[in-house]
Write an enzyme that holds these catalytic residues in place. Structure first.
Site, PDB file in Angstrom:
ATOM      1  N   HIS A  55      25.710  25.984  -9.912  1.00 35.50           N
ATOM      2  CA  HIS A  55      24.746  25.293  -9.044  1.00 35.50           C
ATOM      3  C   HIS A  55      24.406  26.141  -7.822  1.00 35.50           C
ATOM      4  CE1 HIS A  55      25.247  21.923 -11.637  1.00 35.50           C
ATOM      5  NE2 HIS A  55      26.547  21.926 -11.428  1.00 35.50           N
TER       6      HIS A  55
ATOM      7  N   HIS B  66      25.376  18.814  -7.149  1.00 31.49           N
ATOM      8  CA  HIS B  66      24.592  19.858  -7.833  1.00 31.49           C
ATOM      9  C   HIS B  66      23.618  20.598  -6.926  1.00 31.49           C
ATOM     10  CE1 HIS B  66      25.160  18.421 -12.282  1.00 31.49           C
ATOM     11  NE2 HIS B  66      26.304  18.565 -11.617  1.00 31.49           N
TER      12      HIS B  66
ATOM     13  N   CYS C  37      12.360   7.220   7.092  1.00 31.12           N
ATOM     14  CA  CYS C  37      11.034   6.681   7.409  1.00 31.12           C
ATOM     15  C   CYS C  37      10.808   5.487   6.489  1.00 31.12           C
ATOM     16  CB  CYS C  37       9.945   7.748   7.306  1.00 31.12           C
ATOM     17  SG  CYS C  37       9.659   8.429   5.677  1.00 31.12           S
TER      18      CYS C  37
ATOM     19  N   THR D 292       9.087   5.039   3.471  1.00 30.05           N
ATOM     20  CA  THR D 292       9.373   5.322   2.056  1.00 30.05           C
ATOM     21  C   THR D 292      10.367   6.460   1.874  1.00 30.05           C
ATOM     22  OG1 THR D 292       7.558   6.913   2.001  1.00 30.05           O
ATOM     23  CG2 THR D 292       7.049   4.634   1.323  1.00 30.05           C
TER      24      THR D 292
ATOM     25  N   ASP E 191      11.221   7.534  12.003  1.00 33.80           N
ATOM     26  CA  ASP E 191      10.008   7.026  12.646  1.00 33.80           C
ATOM     27  C   ASP E 191      10.216   5.542  12.947  1.00 33.80           C
ATOM     28  OD1 ASP E 191       9.583   5.698  10.262  1.00 33.80           O
ATOM     29  OD2 ASP E 191       7.625   6.576   9.860  1.00 33.80           O
TER      30      ASP E 191
HETATM   31  C1  RB5 Z   1       4.669   4.631   8.437  1.00 39.15           C
HETATM   32  O1  RB5 Z   1       3.781   3.575   8.329  1.00 39.15           O
HETATM   33  C2  RB5 Z   1       4.928   5.255   7.072  1.00 39.15           C
HETATM   34  O2  RB5 Z   1       3.788   5.912   6.621  1.00 39.15           O
HETATM   35  C3  RB5 Z   1       6.101   6.218   7.138  1.00 39.15           C
HETATM   36  O3  RB5 Z   1       7.215   5.537   7.599  1.00 39.15           O
HETATM   37  C4  RB5 Z   1       6.529   6.845   5.848  1.00 39.15           C
HETATM   38  O4  RB5 Z   1       6.663   5.912   4.846  1.00 39.15           O
HETATM   39  C5  RB5 Z   1       5.766   8.032   5.433  1.00 39.15           C
HETATM   40  O5  RB5 Z   1       6.035   8.660   4.404  1.00 39.15           O
END
Ligand code: RB5
Length: 199
Positions: free
Chosen positions: A184, A149, A116, A118, A59
């Protein structure tokens, strides 16, 4: 092999980690009398990187990291399919996670990388698909063990969590680590067909 001096030794009651850094990275875990080499990256020796084509998706929060990873993959002669997004305009991570996970689920691509902010949203999306084993990794140990694994077939990194230098190390380690198989494989077979088939 060249002689190396440790640059850091980290100890806890149950674990000692020795880090050697001299243009190379090596991580050696010692536990009691037992020790094993977990990861070794010597820039002067060609690493055994898996060159299977990769589909990448991201993203807006991870556009910069995606570009860096893409350049690295191309430099390593790995075919890359870029599922987008292609700039920093705000988008829904789910759209790009679905695109990549669907291609891995059908087997059109054997491996993918999702990025993305996080890494959490992309992991949630990807692991809804059957035959997708997406691993959110913020360190080398998780990345390596997810291959050894769990035979992870999608690597997920959070660009707002993991610095880009470490992210590149994670990608490199993930690409170079084979699946251990054996017990595994049996564990994976218990859940691998669960989940949604791509529409
Ligand atoms: C975008 O602001 C953020 O929500 C996205 O990149 C991600 O962290 C979602 O899990």
């Amino acid at each position: 092999m060249k002689e190396r001096m440790p640059c850091a030794i980290i100890t806890t009651p149950s674990l000692m980690m020795v880090l050697f850094c001299q243009n190379e990275s090596i991580i050696l875990f010692l536990q009691g009398q037992r020790g094993f080499l977990l990861y070794f990256n010597d820039e002067s020796e060609e690493m055994d990187i898996n060159k299977t084509p990769i589909i990448v998706g991201n993203d807006h929060a991870a556009y910069g990291l995606k570009e860096k990873i893409k350049s690295y993959l191309i430099e390593k002669d790995i075919d890359v399919e870029d599922a987008g997004t292609h700039n920093e305009d705000s988008v829904d991570y789910s759209d790009f996670g679905i695109r990549v996970a669907a291609e891995v689920s059908t087997g059109k691509f054997n491996r993918g990388i999702l990025l993305c902010g996080t890494g959490i949203g992309m992991s949630m999306v990807a692991n809804k698909f059957s035959h997708v084993r997406a691993a959110l990794c913020s360190g080398l140990f998780s990345a390596i063990m997810s291959r050894r694994h769990n035979n992870s077939n999608i690597l997920v990194i959070g660009a707002r969590v993991t610095g880009s230098d470490l992210a590149m190390e994670i990608v490199s380690a993930w690409l170079s680590t084979p699946f251990d198989g054996g017990r595994h494989q049996l564990r994976i077979e218990k859940f691998d067909s669960l989940g949604e088939a791509p529409k």
